[in-house]
Motif scaffolding. Structure first.
Motif, PDB file in Angstrom:
ATOM      1  N   UNK A  88      17.683  13.158 -25.337  1.00 58.32           N
ATOM      2  CA  UNK A  88      16.593  12.849 -24.406  1.00 58.32           C
ATOM      3  C   UNK A  88      16.306  11.350 -24.358  1.00 58.32           C
ATOM      4  N   UNK A  89      16.884  10.616 -25.290  1.00 61.15           N
ATOM      5  CA  UNK A  89      16.590   9.189 -25.398  1.00 61.15           C
ATOM      6  C   UNK A  89      16.905   8.435 -24.102  1.00 61.15           C
ATOM      7  N   UNK A  90      17.981   8.843 -23.424  1.00 66.10           N
ATOM      8  CA  UNK A  90      18.365   8.177 -22.167  1.00 66.10           C
ATOM      9  C   UNK A  90      17.239   8.236 -21.151  1.00 66.10           C
ATOM     10  N   UNK A  91      16.646   9.438 -20.980  1.00 66.44           N
ATOM     11  CA  UNK A  91      15.550   9.584 -20.012  1.00 66.44           C
ATOM     12  C   UNK A  91      14.366   8.727 -20.412  1.00 66.44           C
ATOM     13  N   UNK A  92      14.133   8.667 -21.731  1.00 64.41           N
ATOM     14  CA  UNK A  92      12.996   7.876 -22.196  1.00 64.41           C
ATOM     15  C   UNK A  92      13.196   6.394 -21.847  1.00 64.41           C
ATOM     16  N   UNK A  93      14.412   5.894 -22.096  1.00 58.86           N
ATOM     17  CA  UNK A  93      14.688   4.487 -21.789  1.00 58.86           C
ATOM     18  C   UNK A  93      14.519   4.234 -20.288  1.00 58.86           C
ATOM     19  N   UNK A  94      15.047   5.161 -19.471  1.00 61.30           N
ATOM     20  CA  UNK A  94      14.991   4.936 -18.027  1.00 61.30           C
ATOM     21  C   UNK A  94      13.558   4.968 -17.532  1.00 61.30           C
ATOM     22  N   UNK A  95      12.783   5.950 -17.984  1.00 60.66           N
ATOM     23  CA  UNK A  95      11.417   5.997 -17.442  1.00 60.66           C
ATOM     24  C   UNK A  95      10.594   4.840 -17.964  1.00 60.66           C
ATOM     25  N   UNK A  96      10.900   4.383 -19.181  1.00 59.14           N
ATOM     26  CA  UNK A  96      10.188   3.212 -19.690  1.00 59.14           C
ATOM     27  C   UNK A  96      10.500   1.978 -18.859  1.00 59.14           C
ATOM     28  N   UNK A  97      11.749   1.874 -18.402  1.00 57.41           N
ATOM     29  CA  UNK A  97      12.126   0.721 -17.572  1.00 57.41           C
ATOM     30  C   UNK A  97      11.465   0.765 -16.220  1.00 57.41           C
ATOM     31  N   UNK A  98      11.380   1.976 -15.645  1.00 56.70           N
ATOM     32  CA  UNK A  98      10.966   2.080 -14.250  1.00 56.70           C
ATOM     33  C   UNK A  98       9.476   2.261 -14.052  1.00 56.70           C
ATOM     34  N   UNK A  99       8.832   3.016 -14.931  1.00 51.18           N
ATOM     35  CA  UNK A  99       7.453   3.402 -14.643  1.00 51.18           C
ATOM     36  C   UNK A  99       6.456   2.362 -15.113  1.00 51.18           C
TER      37      UNK A  99
ATOM     38  N   UNK B 135      10.565  10.723 -16.187  1.00 59.09           N
ATOM     39  CA  UNK B 135       9.479  11.039 -17.109  1.00 59.09           C
ATOM     40  C   UNK B 135       9.450  12.537 -17.373  1.00 59.09           C
ATOM     41  N   UNK B 136       9.517  13.319 -16.283  1.00 57.97           N
ATOM     42  CA  UNK B 136       9.508  14.773 -16.426  1.00 57.97           C
ATOM     43  C   UNK B 136      10.718  15.246 -17.222  1.00 57.97           C
ATOM     44  N   UNK B 137      11.900  14.680 -16.882  1.00 61.37           N
ATOM     45  CA  UNK B 137      13.136  15.100 -17.548  1.00 61.37           C
ATOM     46  C   UNK B 137      13.047  14.845 -19.047  1.00 61.37           C
ATOM     47  N   UNK B 138      12.477  13.692 -19.428  1.00 60.58           N
ATOM     48  CA  UNK B 138      12.378  13.374 -20.854  1.00 60.58           C
ATOM     49  C   UNK B 138      11.514  14.400 -21.560  1.00 60.58           C
ATOM     50  N   UNK B 139      10.348  14.674 -21.002  1.00 62.94           N
ATOM     51  CA  UNK B 139       9.454  15.581 -21.712  1.00 62.94           C
ATOM     52  C   UNK B 139       9.936  17.018 -21.705  1.00 62.94           C
ATOM     53  N   UNK B 140      10.593  17.400 -20.623  1.00 61.95           N
ATOM     54  CA  UNK B 140      11.158  18.761 -20.605  1.00 61.95           C
ATOM     55  C   UNK B 140      12.278  18.877 -21.630  1.00 61.95           C
ATOM     56  N   UNK B 141      13.154  17.862 -21.656  1.00 63.42           N
ATOM     57  CA  UNK B 141      14.287  17.847 -22.591  1.00 63.42           C
ATOM     58  C   UNK B 141      13.763  17.942 -24.016  1.00 63.42           C
ATOM     59  N   UNK B 142      12.738  17.133 -24.291  1.00 62.69           N
ATOM     60  CA  UNK B 142      12.177  17.136 -25.643  1.00 62.69           C
ATOM     61  C   UNK B 142      11.616  18.515 -25.973  1.00 62.69           C
ATOM     62  N   UNK B 143      10.920  19.104 -25.014  1.00 58.07           N
ATOM     63  CA  UNK B 143      10.289  20.406 -25.244  1.00 58.07           C
ATOM     64  C   UNK B 143      11.351  21.462 -25.529  1.00 58.07           C
ATOM     65  N   UNK B 144      12.424  21.447 -24.711  1.00 53.38           N
ATOM     66  CA  UNK B 144      13.464  22.479 -24.865  1.00 53.38           C
ATOM     67  C   UNK B 144      14.192  22.319 -26.187  1.00 53.38           C
ATOM     68  N   UNK B 145      14.558  21.084 -26.522  1.00 53.15           N
ATOM     69  CA  UNK B 145      15.323  20.874 -27.756  1.00 53.15           C
ATOM     70  C   UNK B 145      14.457  21.113 -28.980  1.00 53.15           C
ATOM     71  N   UNK B 146      13.174  20.736 -28.898  1.00 57.98           N
ATOM     72  CA  UNK B 146      12.297  20.998 -30.043  1.00 57.98           C
ATOM     73  C   UNK B 146      12.112  22.484 -30.233  1.00 57.98           C
ATOM     74  N   UNK B 147      12.013  23.220 -29.142  1.00 57.45           N
ATOM     75  CA  UNK B 147      11.844  24.682 -29.240  1.00 57.45           C
ATOM     76  C   UNK B 147      13.050  25.314 -29.921  1.00 57.45           C
ATOM     77  N   UNK B 148      14.250  24.687 -29.729  1.00 54.37           N
ATOM     78  CA  UNK B 148      15.444  25.241 -30.363  1.00 54.37           C
ATOM     79  C   UNK B 148      15.696  24.595 -31.718  1.00 54.37           C
ATOM     80  N   UNK B 149      14.733  23.768 -32.179  1.00 54.18           N
ATOM     81  CA  UNK B 149      14.870  23.061 -33.454  1.00 54.18           C
ATOM     82  C   UNK B 149      16.113  22.183 -33.518  1.00 54.18           C
TER      83      UNK B 149
ATOM     84  N   UNK C 152      -1.186  15.057 -19.806  1.00 53.91           N
ATOM     85  CA  UNK C 152      -0.459  16.067 -20.574  1.00 53.91           C
ATOM     86  C   UNK C 152      -1.258  16.499 -21.779  1.00 53.91           C
ATOM     87  N   UNK C 153      -1.940  15.529 -22.396  1.00 52.53           N
ATOM     88  CA  UNK C 153      -2.705  15.866 -23.600  1.00 52.53           C
ATOM     89  C   UNK C 153      -3.867  16.785 -23.274  1.00 52.53           C
ATOM     90  N   UNK C 154      -4.465  16.535 -22.090  1.00 52.20           N
ATOM     91  CA  UNK C 154      -5.578  17.421 -21.748  1.00 52.20           C
ATOM     92  C   UNK C 154      -5.082  18.678 -21.034  1.00 52.20           C
TER      93      UNK C 154
END
Lengths: 80, 230
Positions: free
Chosen positions: A54-65, A34-48, A77-79
């Motif tokens: 990041x999709x791999x992390x998303x699939x894995x955390x969706x399966x497990x969590x 979960x952390x890896x997905x959101x960090x990956x997204x944050x870093x790549x979005x920051x670099x446009x 995270x939102x708050x």
């Protein structure tokens, strides 16, 4: 490399065995992905860049969590 | 499932449970043999009229009753360790299901592709149809494809529970805040029952688990149907 990655995502069945978490307790596995997905997204979005890798992390955390955990973390995270 | 007046294990539905069953039979046979031998010796000692006040020691029998138990223990330990490592094998699951324990029902989440989640409440005795099992049936069953390695992640929402299905040889504690992993393969299609195995309040005995193993096409039809319903 990206061709392989797309194939990996397309053939995704469920989270594969992760040698970092070989034991019964998979709490950390779920949380780490979960952390890896959101960090990956944050870093790549920051670099446009596209966040496709990041999709791999998303699939894995969706399966497990559990859904309830993911919702709780999303709210936290939102708050900030 | 369990039968009335049953003494042994339920019929195995997974390869691991089969191994456990055979190991249990092997060990129990050794236990019966030792007990019978000891009982026989006790009875023989009690009823015999022979007496010899000068027996002090005997090297031979000391060696025998030291070596024989050691050999028997090795004969028990080797299959035991084999099964222990067999259960710990790295498997490559085809499906991940989360079983969350609540007071007093289980909820199952299938989130590999879509977000499918549903609750599984026990059917009260007065609502059972003829042929159903009392205190074991649920409104929604956990359906899985037969002969596919399945990973189950067990956790709880409130208090400790335990997800147990004897036919599959599985018992895994459901601890809030922790995700416990177990895996199995069903060797045959069928319906397998289990019950919550950790005291969790008033209705601890009334939150059963039902696993239904079906061919893959039926599983896909079922999951599409469940997604439409929810």
């Amino acid at each position: 490399m990206s061709g392989n990655f797309e194939e990996k995502i397309k053939n995704y069945r469920t989270a594969p065995f992760d040698a970092r978490f070989p034991n019964t307790n998979q709490t950390r596995n779920c949380y780490q992905n979960y952390l890896d997905y959101h960090r990956c997204k944050k870093v790549l979005s920051a670099k446009n860049q596209k966040t496709t890798p990041c999709e791999w992390y998303r699939r894995v955390y969706k399966s497990l969590c559990p859904i309830a955990w993911v919702q709780k973390w999303d709210e936290q995270r939102q708050s900030g | 499932m369990a039968h009335p007046s049953q003494l042994g294990f339920q019929d195995a539905a997974s390869p691991v449970m089969e191994e456990l069953l055979h190991f249990h039979d092997h060990t129990l046979m050794i236990v019966f043999l030792i007990s019978t031998l000891v009982l026989y010796i006790i009875v023989a000692m009690v009823v015999t009229k022979l007496t010899d006040k000068l027996i002090l020691d005997s090297q031979e029998i000391e060696i025998i009753w030291t070596l024989l138990p050691a050999i028997i223990l090795i004969l028990i330990a080797l299959p035991s360790l084999r099964i222990l490592y067999l259960m710990d094998e790295i498997n490559d699951p085809h499906l991940t299901i989360k079983a969350m324990g609540h007071q007093w029902y289980w909820s199952y989440e299938y989130t590999d592709y879509e977000d499918l989640g549903f609750d599984s409440y026990m059917i009260p005795t007065q609502d059972l149809t003829p042929g159903q099992f009392r205190l074991l049936e649920t409104d929604h069953r956990m359906v899985i494809p037969v002969e596919s390695p399945v990973r189950i992640l067990v956790s709880a929402d409130d208090v400790l529970h335990s997800w147990a299905v004897p036919c599959l040889g599985i018992k895994m504690d459901a601890v809030p805040g922790r995700l416990n992993q177990t895996a199995f393969i069903t060797s045959r299609p069928g319906v397998f029952y289990g019950q919550c195995s950790e005291i969790c309040g008033a209705n601890h005995s009334f939150m059963p688990i039902v696993v239904e193993a079906v061919p893959l096409e039926h599983f896909e039809n079922w999951s599409s149907m469940m997604l439409e319903d929810t």
